[in-house]
Design an enzyme around this catalytic site. Structure first.
Site, PDB file in Angstrom:
ATOM      1  N   THR A  97      10.826   5.317  13.645  1.00 36.94           N
ATOM      2  CA  THR A  97      11.267   6.585  14.209  1.00 36.94           C
ATOM      3  C   THR A  97      10.822   6.709  15.662  1.00 36.94           C
ATOM      4  OG1 THR A  97      10.998   7.547  12.037  1.00 36.94           O
ATOM      5  CG2 THR A  97      11.232   9.085  13.879  1.00 36.94           C
ATOM      6  N   ARG A 142      -3.136  12.665   7.879  1.00 32.76           N
ATOM      7  CA  ARG A 142      -4.116  11.941   7.060  1.00 32.76           C
ATOM      8  C   ARG A 142      -5.517  12.096   7.659  1.00 32.76           C
ATOM      9  NH1 ARG A 142      -2.495   7.345   8.345  1.00 32.76           N
ATOM     10  NH2 ARG A 142      -4.211   6.949   9.768  1.00 32.76           N
ATOM     11  N   GLU A 194      15.310   9.881   9.766  1.00 34.81           N
ATOM     12  CA  GLU A 194      14.470   9.249  10.790  1.00 34.81           C
ATOM     13  C   GLU A 194      15.387   8.633  11.836  1.00 34.81           C
ATOM     14  OE1 GLU A 194      11.639   6.541   8.976  1.00 34.81           O
ATOM     15  OE2 GLU A 194      10.221   8.195   8.711  1.00 34.81           O
ATOM     16  N   LYS A 246      12.356   5.364   0.342  1.00 33.67           N
ATOM     17  CA  LYS A 246      13.201   4.879   1.444  1.00 33.67           C
ATOM     18  C   LYS A 246      14.419   4.091   0.975  1.00 33.67           C
ATOM     19  CE  LYS A 246      10.191   5.719   4.950  1.00 33.67           C
ATOM     20  NZ  LYS A 246      10.512   6.428   6.203  1.00 33.67           N
ATOM     21  N   HIS A 257       5.560   9.003  16.743  1.00 34.49           N
ATOM     22  CA  HIS A 257       5.841   9.236  15.321  1.00 34.49           C
ATOM     23  C   HIS A 257       4.663   8.760  14.463  1.00 34.49           C
ATOM     24  CE1 HIS A 257       7.972   9.306  11.480  1.00 34.49           C
ATOM     25  NE2 HIS A 257       7.634   8.043  11.304  1.00 34.49           N
ATOM     26  N   ASP A 284      17.021   6.164   8.799  1.00 32.76           N
ATOM     27  CA  ASP A 284      16.234   5.711   7.649  1.00 32.76           C
ATOM     28  C   ASP A 284      15.891   6.949   6.810  1.00 32.76           C
ATOM     29  OD1 ASP A 284      14.569   4.221   5.966  1.00 32.76           O
ATOM     30  OD2 ASP A 284      12.830   4.467   7.285  1.00 32.76           O
TER      31      ASP A 284
HETATM   32 CA    CA Z   1      11.534   4.338   9.181  1.00 36.39          CA
END
Ligand code: CA
Length: 436
Positions: free
Chosen positions: A372, A154, A211, A265, A146, A245
């Site tokens: 995750t 990125r 997640e 989150k 993950h 999550d």
């Molecule tokens: Ca998380």
């Protein structure tokens, strides 16, 4: 590490008929949770097949003795923090006495069967609550696939930050908005700005994600300033569950520069209501997979030979979504991915040791998310961000619907199971939540 004892005996069956060959809660599991029976208030219980065994009622009926009675007293209230604080000794004593009481060949069978109407409740008629009053919720980032999938967007050539293989990275998340399964999550509003937009806007999240993570329930804490050495870390873990999550990706992407997740989150997280104890999981411990050649060895405070030898878990994980379209056609939830906790780069003991290594004090009832857990390939990706490549690639469902991120009415459903030859398989029960 936790011993294998009579509670794991694959020959042991329960007089609670639905427990035998139950996919989640056979008598070898016996997870702890907090439930309300019809017309009653919250209290501790143990899942057994399709039923819940009432620990408060059993305590009041005088069914426990010694250390188990002490543990049952600690589990009789509206949150399990006192039980979690007691540590493994009384918890194991309670597990052994509950197992004996529910066993088909138990000496007390006649006595307890007479009380069954009062002590056993049909799970589908009960309300599940959070198992503990959660003081703090720390979310790690220990699923390396993950982390790599996220980082690739990125920097495709260097997807992992240089610290990743040295530091079990985490952020402090929000405990107040953690809810048990089946409490709906409201789609959050938030501020976001796509790279091609001149100015940010505020409105409903457009990239709502789940997640798939392991939940780690912390037991006895440590004194502030006194780190938990890795060799003792397992004593501070009561058991495991599943956590979703929920993540607002558009909000997260704009706000996280440079301090990391905040409103992306903190609007809500969903946990499965049962704590699968370290004892129940003992048969399913495995060696931590060796690090790939060339990866650094963890620093000494994060290394323990015994932890490397048996500190990981073999837990099969699955993520599903159930949409309005699937529901309308009577179709089952669509399986989005399957992964395993052996896909974690760090052991749970390493997370505990690192969290406290600067002196931070943990407390009974604290919750960790593992991060995750994605498998190495697309069929194992534990979030929609990864599966959809940030919305570029849709999944087609049996209903004909397509999904990149979650729509209102969608339910995310996580399941986890442990299998090992010679032992009875156990499950975690579902972590389930709907977006409204
Ligand atoms: Ca998380």
């Amino acid at each position: 590490m936790t011993a294998i004892d009579e509670t794991h005996d694959p020959q042991r069956e329960s007089w609670v008929a639905s427990a035998n060959r139950h996919s989640e809660f056979p008598i070898q599991n016996l997870p702890f949770g907090v439930f309300s029976p019809p017309g009653g208030g919250p209290r501790g219980g143990v899942a057994i097949g399709d039923m819940i065994f009432d620990l408060r009622g059993a305590l009041e009926s005088g069914l426990f003795s010694g250390e188990a009675e002490k543990a049952a007293q600690a589990a009789a209230g509206t949150a399990l923090n006192p039980l979690m604080d007691l540590g493994a000794g009384p918890r194991i004593a309670l597990r052994k006495q509950v197992s004996a009481l529910l066993a088909a060949d138990g000496a007390d069978r006649a006595k307890i069967e007479g009380l069954a109407l009062r002590l056993l409740h049909r799970a589908d008629q009960c309300t599940m609550h959070l198992p503990a009053t959660i003081g703090e919720f720390t979310d790690f980032f220990a699923g390396i696939h993950h982390a790599r999938n996220g980082g690739r967007r990125r920097d495709p050539n260097n997807p992992l930050n240089p610290n990743y293989k040295y530091v079990p990275v985490a952020y402090h998340s929000r405990a107040s908005s953690v809810r048990p399964s089946n409490v709906p999550t409201r789609r959050p509003n938030g501020q976001r700005k796509a790279p091609n937009e001149a100015e940010p806007t505020y409105g409903p999240c457009q990239k709502l994600d789940y997640e798939l993570e392991l939940a780690v329930w912390i037991g006895p804490g440590n004194t502030q300033g006194e780190p938990i050495p890795i060799s003792r870390a397992a004593e501070h873990i009561v058991g495991l569950g599943l956590v979703n999550d929920w993540s607002a990706r558009d909000v997260q992407g704009w706000e996280s520069q440079p301090l990391g997740p905040f409103l992306g989150k903190n609007f809500g997280s969903t946990v499965s209501p049962w704590i699968i104890t370290a004892e129940a999981l003992a048969p399913f411990r495995v060696a931590q997979p060796a690090r790939p050649e060339g990866d650094p060895r963890p620093l000494p405070y994060l290394w323990d030979d015994a932890d490397q030898h048996e500190g990981a878990f073999d837990i099969a994980l699955e993520a599903f979504i159930l949409t309005e379209g699937l529901r309308a056609k009577g179709l089952p939830p669509h399986r989005m991915s399957a992964s395993n906790t052996t896909d974690l780069y760090w052991t749970l003991a390493q997370l505990v040791a690192h969290h406290t290594s600067g002196g931070c004090n943990l407390r009974a009832g604290d919750l960790f998310g593992s991060g995750t857990i994605s498998g190495p390939t697309r069929d194992g990706y534990g979030s929609l961000m990864e599966l959809s490549e940030d919305g570029q690639r849709a999944t087609t469902l049996e209903s004909g619907e397509t999904r990149t991120f979650l729509e209102n009415g969608d339910e995310a459903i996580f399941r986890a199971h442990c299998h090992k030859p010679g032992f009875v398989s156990i499950g975690f029960g579902e972590c389930r939540g709907r977006i409204v």
